[in-house]
Structures are given as C-alpha cells and as structure tokens.
Design a protein around this motif. Structure first.
Motif, PDB file in Angstrom:
ATOM      1  N   GLY A 155     -11.134  39.719  -6.253  1.00  0.00           N
ATOM      2  CA  GLY A 155     -11.432  39.822  -5.717  1.00  0.00           C
ATOM      3  C   GLY A 155     -12.900  39.695  -6.178  1.00  0.00           C
ATOM      4  N   PRO A 156     -13.337  39.211  -7.386  1.00  0.00           N
ATOM      5  CA  PRO A 156     -15.016  39.314  -7.883  1.00  0.00           C
ATOM      6  C   PRO A 156     -15.180  37.890  -6.969  1.00  0.00           C
ATOM      7  CG  PRO A 156     -13.227  40.530  -9.575  1.00  0.00           C
ATOM      8  CD  PRO A 156     -12.489  40.061  -8.015  1.00  0.00           C
ATOM      9  N   LEU A 157     -14.706  36.967  -7.173  1.00  0.00           N
ATOM     10  CA  LEU A 157     -14.793  35.814  -6.524  1.00  0.00           C
ATOM     11  C   LEU A 157     -14.792  35.304  -5.577  1.00  0.00           C
ATOM     12  CD1 LEU A 157     -12.659  33.015  -8.990  1.00  0.00           C
ATOM     13  CD2 LEU A 157     -14.762  33.934  -9.465  1.00  0.00           C
ATOM     14  N   LEU A 158     -14.806  36.438  -4.703  1.00  0.00           N
ATOM     15  CA  LEU A 158     -14.446  36.413  -3.220  1.00  0.00           C
ATOM     16  C   LEU A 158     -15.724  36.213  -2.137  1.00  0.00           C
ATOM     17  CD1 LEU A 158     -12.303  38.572  -0.590  1.00  0.00           C
ATOM     18  CD2 LEU A 158     -12.067  36.076  -1.228  1.00  0.00           C
ATOM     19  N   PRO A 159     -17.021  37.217  -2.613  1.00  0.00           N
ATOM     20  CA  PRO A 159     -17.755  36.851  -2.618  1.00  0.00           C
ATOM     21  C   PRO A 159     -18.826  35.074  -3.184  1.00  0.00           C
ATOM     22  CG  PRO A 159     -17.738  39.120  -3.423  1.00  0.00           C
ATOM     23  CD  PRO A 159     -16.946  38.391  -3.337  1.00  0.00           C
ATOM     24  N   THR A 276     -15.986  38.456 -12.790  1.00  0.00           N
ATOM     25  CA  THR A 276     -17.008  39.043 -13.089  1.00  0.00           C
ATOM     26  C   THR A 276     -18.214  38.561 -13.589  1.00  0.00           C
ATOM     27  OG1 THR A 276     -16.325  40.828 -12.557  1.00  0.00           O
ATOM     28  CG2 THR A 276     -18.989  40.883 -12.500  1.00  0.00           C
ATOM     29  N   HIS A 277     -18.018  37.718 -15.156  1.00  0.00           N
ATOM     30  CA  HIS A 277     -18.749  37.070 -15.175  1.00  0.00           C
ATOM     31  C   HIS A 277     -18.980  35.353 -14.743  1.00  0.00           C
ATOM     32  CE1 HIS A 277     -20.641  35.585 -18.837  1.00  0.00           C
ATOM     33  NE2 HIS A 277     -20.137  33.679 -18.274  1.00  0.00           N
ATOM     34  N   PHE A 278     -17.888  34.677 -14.040  1.00  0.00           N
ATOM     35  CA  PHE A 278     -17.632  33.154 -13.566  1.00  0.00           C
ATOM     36  C   PHE A 278     -18.564  33.318 -12.998  1.00  0.00           C
ATOM     37  CE2 PHE A 278     -14.692  32.351 -17.027  1.00  0.00           C
ATOM     38  CZ  PHE A 278     -15.290  31.312 -17.750  1.00  0.00           C
ATOM     39  N   ALA A 279     -18.619  34.720 -11.599  1.00  0.00           N
ATOM     40  CA  ALA A 279     -19.476  34.210 -10.479  1.00  0.00           C
ATOM     41  C   ALA A 279     -20.623  34.867 -10.194  1.00  0.00           C
ATOM     42  CB  ALA A 279     -18.483  35.794  -9.719  1.00  0.00           C
ATOM     43  N   GLY A 280     -21.343  34.790 -11.335  1.00  0.00           N
ATOM     44  CA  GLY A 280     -22.606  34.913 -11.305  1.00  0.00           C
ATOM     45  C   GLY A 280     -23.420  33.291 -11.774  1.00  0.00           C
ATOM     46  N   GLY A 361      -7.163  46.057  -3.969  1.00  0.00           N
ATOM     47  CA  GLY A 361      -7.191  45.241  -5.908  1.00  0.00           C
ATOM     48  C   GLY A 361      -8.490  44.065  -5.449  1.00  0.00           C
ATOM     49  N   GLY A 362      -8.571  43.484  -4.063  1.00  0.00           N
ATOM     50  CA  GLY A 362      -8.786  42.505  -3.603  1.00  0.00           C
ATOM     51  C   GLY A 362     -10.519  42.558  -2.849  1.00  0.00           C
ATOM     52  N   TRP A 363     -10.144  43.380  -1.709  1.00  0.00           N
ATOM     53  CA  TRP A 363     -11.239  43.875  -0.861  1.00  0.00           C
ATOM     54  C   TRP A 363     -12.614  44.743  -1.627  1.00  0.00           C
ATOM     55  CZ3 TRP A 363     -13.204  40.307   2.930  1.00  0.00           C
ATOM     56  CH2 TRP A 363     -12.346  39.262   2.824  1.00  0.00           C
ATOM     57  N   ILE A 364     -12.057  45.511  -2.154  1.00  0.00           N
ATOM     58  CA  ILE A 364     -13.326  46.755  -3.192  1.00  0.00           C
ATOM     59  C   ILE A 364     -14.117  45.972  -3.125  1.00  0.00           C
ATOM     60  CG2 ILE A 364     -12.231  46.728  -4.873  1.00  0.00           C
ATOM     61  CD1 ILE A 364     -12.885  49.054  -2.780  1.00  0.00           C
ATOM     62  N   VAL A 365     -14.034  44.982  -3.770  1.00  0.00           N
ATOM     63  CA  VAL A 365     -15.382  44.296  -4.653  1.00  0.00           C
ATOM     64  C   VAL A 365     -16.389  43.881  -3.236  1.00  0.00           C
ATOM     65  CG1 VAL A 365     -16.206  42.747  -6.209  1.00  0.00           C
ATOM     66  CG2 VAL A 365     -14.022  43.567  -6.346  1.00  0.00           C
ATOM     67  N   THR A 366     -15.695  43.528  -2.591  1.00  0.00           N
ATOM     68  CA  THR A 366     -16.417  43.198  -0.915  1.00  0.00           C
ATOM     69  C   THR A 366     -16.974  44.559  -0.154  1.00  0.00           C
ATOM     70  OG1 THR A 366     -15.277  40.935  -0.463  1.00  0.00           O
ATOM     71  CG2 THR A 366     -16.769  41.818   0.871  1.00  0.00           C
ATOM     72  N   GLY A 374     -23.374  47.756  -3.724  1.00  0.00           N
ATOM     73  CA  GLY A 374     -23.553  47.191  -4.838  1.00  0.00           C
ATOM     74  C   GLY A 374     -24.330  46.015  -5.119  1.00  0.00           C
ATOM     75  N   GLY A 375     -24.499  45.126  -6.611  1.00  0.00           N
ATOM     76  CA  GLY A 375     -24.763  44.067  -7.079  1.00  0.00           C
ATOM     77  C   GLY A 375     -23.369  43.915  -7.557  1.00  0.00           C
ATOM     78  N   PRO A 376     -23.548  42.460  -8.345  1.00  0.00           N
ATOM     79  CA  PRO A 376     -23.220  41.793  -9.256  1.00  0.00           C
ATOM     80  C   PRO A 376     -21.740  42.968 -10.072  1.00  0.00           C
ATOM     81  CG  PRO A 376     -25.779  40.601  -9.074  1.00  0.00           C
ATOM     82  CD  PRO A 376     -25.445  41.684  -9.157  1.00  0.00           C
TER      83      PRO A 376
END
Length: 462
Positions: A155-159, A276-280, A361-366, A374-376
């Motif tokens: 989820g966090p890595l999708l964007p 989420t940390h690595f996604a940024g 759980g995966g797509w909720i971030v997108t 929402g932000g990072p």
C-alpha cells in the motif's frame, strides 16, 4: 477405635428389581464399629495371617444375601477418627473386605507418572512436550509475521511505484492480480505437496519463494519482473498460510489460532511504518532488503524447528497424537476434497474476505492521497488498518465466543460495511483513518473463525 457409617438412598421399586423384604432398610444409618471388649475373641487366619473378628449380630443376620446391597444405590462412606489413627484399622470381616487401611493422602509430587491417552508420561516428559509445543507455535507466529510484513508493504509503496515506473492504476494493479494468481495456484499445489512431502518440507519450500522474490525486488527491476516477483510471493505465502493454519488448527485451541493470526497483523502493522519511510526516499526498493532479511530468518527457523518432518511426527514430539482420518490419498485427494459441499462455501467466503482485507489495506493509501488530498504520511493509515486487525484478533476473542461464531460474523460484516460507507461519503482524512482502523478491528476475528470452523467440519486428514 475407628469406625465408619454407611448412608444410601431408599429402596426404589423397579419392574426388573422387586423389593426384597429381607434387604437392609436403606433409610437407616448403620454404624459399624470395630471389635469391642465384650465381643467374641478374634481368630487368626493361618494362611493369610489376618486377625478376623465376627460381624455384629445386626449386620450378620441381615446382610448375608446379595440382595442386601443394591447395585443401583450410590452409597457414601464416611470414616470417623481416621486422621487420628496412627495404625491401619483391623479388617472388619473377610467376607466384606479383607483389608481396609487408612493410608495418608499422597501429594501430587509423590505420584511418579501421569497418564495421557492411555500412555504413561512422566512430569519431566510432559514439561519437555509443552516446551516443544511452545517452540512450534512461536516459529509459526514468526512465519505469519513475515506473511503480514509482505502484505502490509504494498500500500505505501504503490504511489512511489506509479511515479517510478510511470504507470497508471490499471497497470500497477497487476501487482495484486498476479499476487492473487500465485496465491490461488499455490493453494491448489499445496494439497499435492502436503500429500507427497509432508508439513516440514512443504512449509520450507513455501518460505523460499518470498526469499527469491524479495531478492528480485530489492534493486527495483523492470516492472514485468516486479510483477513476477509478486507472483512468487503469492505462491509461497499460500503454501505457508495453508500449512501453518492447518498445523495450529490441529492443536484444537481457538485462542492459539487467533494469536497466530494476530502475529500476521503485527507484521502487517509494522511493515507500512518502514515502507512509508522508504517511499519518500530515492532508493525506495531498499525496503525489500529488510524483507529479504526477515525471509532468510524465517526459512532458517522453519528448518531448525520442524526439521523437514511430517506433521504427525511433530505433534507426537509435543505429546499430541493426531486423529486418524480416512482422507483420500494420491490422485483421488482432489476429488475427495471438492466432493465436500462445505469446501465450496468456505472457499467463496475466504476469497471474498482475503480480497477485501488485502485490497483495503493496500489501496487505502492511494485513495487518501488521490481523493482526500493526503500527503506522504498517508501510508501510516495502512498501519492503522492492520493495527486494528491485530487488536480485533486478540481483544475480541471473548466476545466472539460469548455471542457465537455464526452470529458474530454477520454482526462484524454489517458494522464493517456501515463504516466503509462513511469512508465513501464523508470527505475527512481523520474520519476515514479512524473508520478504516475500526474496519480492520471488525474484520480481524473473521479469518480465525473461518479456519477454526473448517477444522471442525472437514474430515480428519484434509
């Protein structure tokens, strides 16, 4: 002098047992005392050496016939002055009981053996078996932690993947499609592997596929190779999931079944925090290096603990003897499984449940980023969902048992649907984050209930 009294229920006339007029009046309390000074002298049996005393006249005249003591009466014996006796009392009569000795009650520590299922097990062996059982359960909890870690990272890595590969929603969704395909394929192959290789080898084979997949994903390969890695993860996760759930279900402990699923939730809760940390960062794919380390440790643990043995041998090591089933083997095993009507309903329910859980759980971030601005830090909402999943699987155990598994599943489903509607129609990041956490808590107990129900209705050996 020690004595005892006998108290029994009154005589009840039955068609097959007519009242015996000569029988002892069972409404009376008969006090039978030891020999007194005025009684006839005792005699000594030359063969046995027992000192024999004549019965009191009242008892001797009326208790000769077998009908004087009824089989259907629940007589209770109360011994008087027993605790003060320092020597065993003299036997009352050879015809009644050749020896009655007042022995002190032994403490449990003085008992050398305990018996389990007809086999003598020493306390040391029982302690060792319990330790083995805890080690087996802990190793499976670590296995499910890794499975949760895998599902929580997407989820966090999708964007970030969309940005890196320059792809849209349709293309990036192939990650979920191929992961599901691998999972379904692995679930089907698991039946054959379990029959041929057994639990220990199958779960180790399953642990190798995510290890290879993470090694492929770590350097951020071309997207088709990334999709193939997700297929491998799905295949290996299916093998480990099926083997682990089957093993814990064979323990016949609903609490352990919920706890091992809670371990999955813990992994899925912690993974988005790291993802989420690595996604940024620039090297976003380095998140899979952590996944690789966890996968290596999981493979090592499964090899050391289970040592490639079959499930019945591992259970025997923990003191649990599996129930002998009449399951089909060889080429007929698939026909036998699909011939059970309940399997189809369970499969449909599991497909819908797992699809909702992993997708939400995966797509909720997108969704939060694209629809709510929402932000990072939106990736942390995924942690909230899986955190609720973990809490539900631990905190709602007692509630599910009290309400009943059948009714509580419908209750959880209705409440989860209501909360999902609030996410659709209330444009608030805070409300959506709270709602998705409670949805996770409501969905949490459903899967352990599903697995536990399957273990009860399916024949042994499946």
């Amino acid at each position: 002098m020690s004595s005892f009294s006998m108290a029994v229920r009154p005589i009840v006339e039955r068609p097959s047992h007519p009242i015996d007029e000569d029988a002892v009046d069972l409404t009376e309390n008969i006090d039978i005392s030891g020999p007194s000074k005025d009684s006839e002298p005792a005699t000594v049996d030359k063969d046995t050496g027992y000192e024999l005393h004549p019965l009191p006249s009242y008892f001797a005249d009326r208790a000769r016939r077998p009908s004087a003591v009824r089989v259907d009466s629940d007589a209770t014996l109360t011994f008087k002055d027993a605790m003060g006796a320092t020597e065993p009392p003299t036997p009352v009569a050879e015809d009644v009981c050749k020896s009655i000795y007042m022995a002190p009650v032994l403490p449990m520590a003085a008992i050398p053996n305990i018996h389990v299922r007809g086999q003598a097990v020493s306390p040391e062996t029982a302690k060792r078996q319990k330790r083995y059982s805890m080690i087996h359960f802990a190793s499976l909890c670590w296995c499910f932690f890794m499975l949760g870690w895998n599902d929580g990272a997407t989820g966090p890595l999708l964007p970030r993947m969309q940005e890196y590969y320059h792809i849209n929603f349709s293309i990036v969704s192939m990650l979920f499609v191929f992961s599901c395909t691998g999972f379904v394929f692995g679930a089907g192959v698991n039946v054959w592997l379990n029959d041929k290789l057994g639990f220990g080898k199958t779960i180790v084979i399953g642990s190798l596929f995510p290890l290879v997949a993470y090694a492929i994903q770590s350097p951020a390969p071309p997207f088709p190779l990334m999709v193939f890695a997700y297929f491998l993860c799905g295949f290996g996760s299916a093998l480990q999931n099926a083997q682990g759930n089957g093993f814990v279900a064979s323990m016949h402990d609903a609490t352990k079944l919920s706890l091992v699923q809670a371990a999955y939730g813990v992994g899925a809760f912690m993974s988005p925090l790291a993802a989420t940390h690595f996604a940024g960062t620039r090297h976003w794919s380095h998140h899979f290096l952590i996944s690789t380390g966890i996968a290596v440790s999981n493979t090592v643990v499964q090899c050391l603990v289970f040592r490639f043995r079959r499930q019945e041998d591992i259970l025997a090591e923990a003191g649990q003897h599996p129930v002998e089933g009449e399951g089909a083997t060889g080429q007929n095993i698939y026909r036998a499984i699909f011939g059970i009507k309940s399997v189809h309903f369970l499969a449909i329910f599991a497909l819908i449940y797992i699809g909702v859980e992993v997708t939400l759980g995966g797509w909720i971030v997108t969704f939060i980023i694209s629809e709510r601005g929402g932000g990072p830090s939106a990736g942390y909402i995924s942690s909230g969902f899986f955190g609720g999943l973990t809490v539900g699987r631990m905190a709602l155990i007692w509630f599910s048992k009290k309400v009943g598994e059948f009714r509580v599943v419908f209750l959880y489903a209705v409440l989860a649907i209501a909360l999902e509607l609030t996410i659709w129609f209330i444009p608030s990041i805070i409300e959506n984050a709270i709602a998705v956490s409670f949805i996770g808590m409501l969905l949490g107990p459903m899967y352990p209930i599903l697995v536990g129900h399957a273990s009860r209705i399916l024949p042994p050996g499946y």
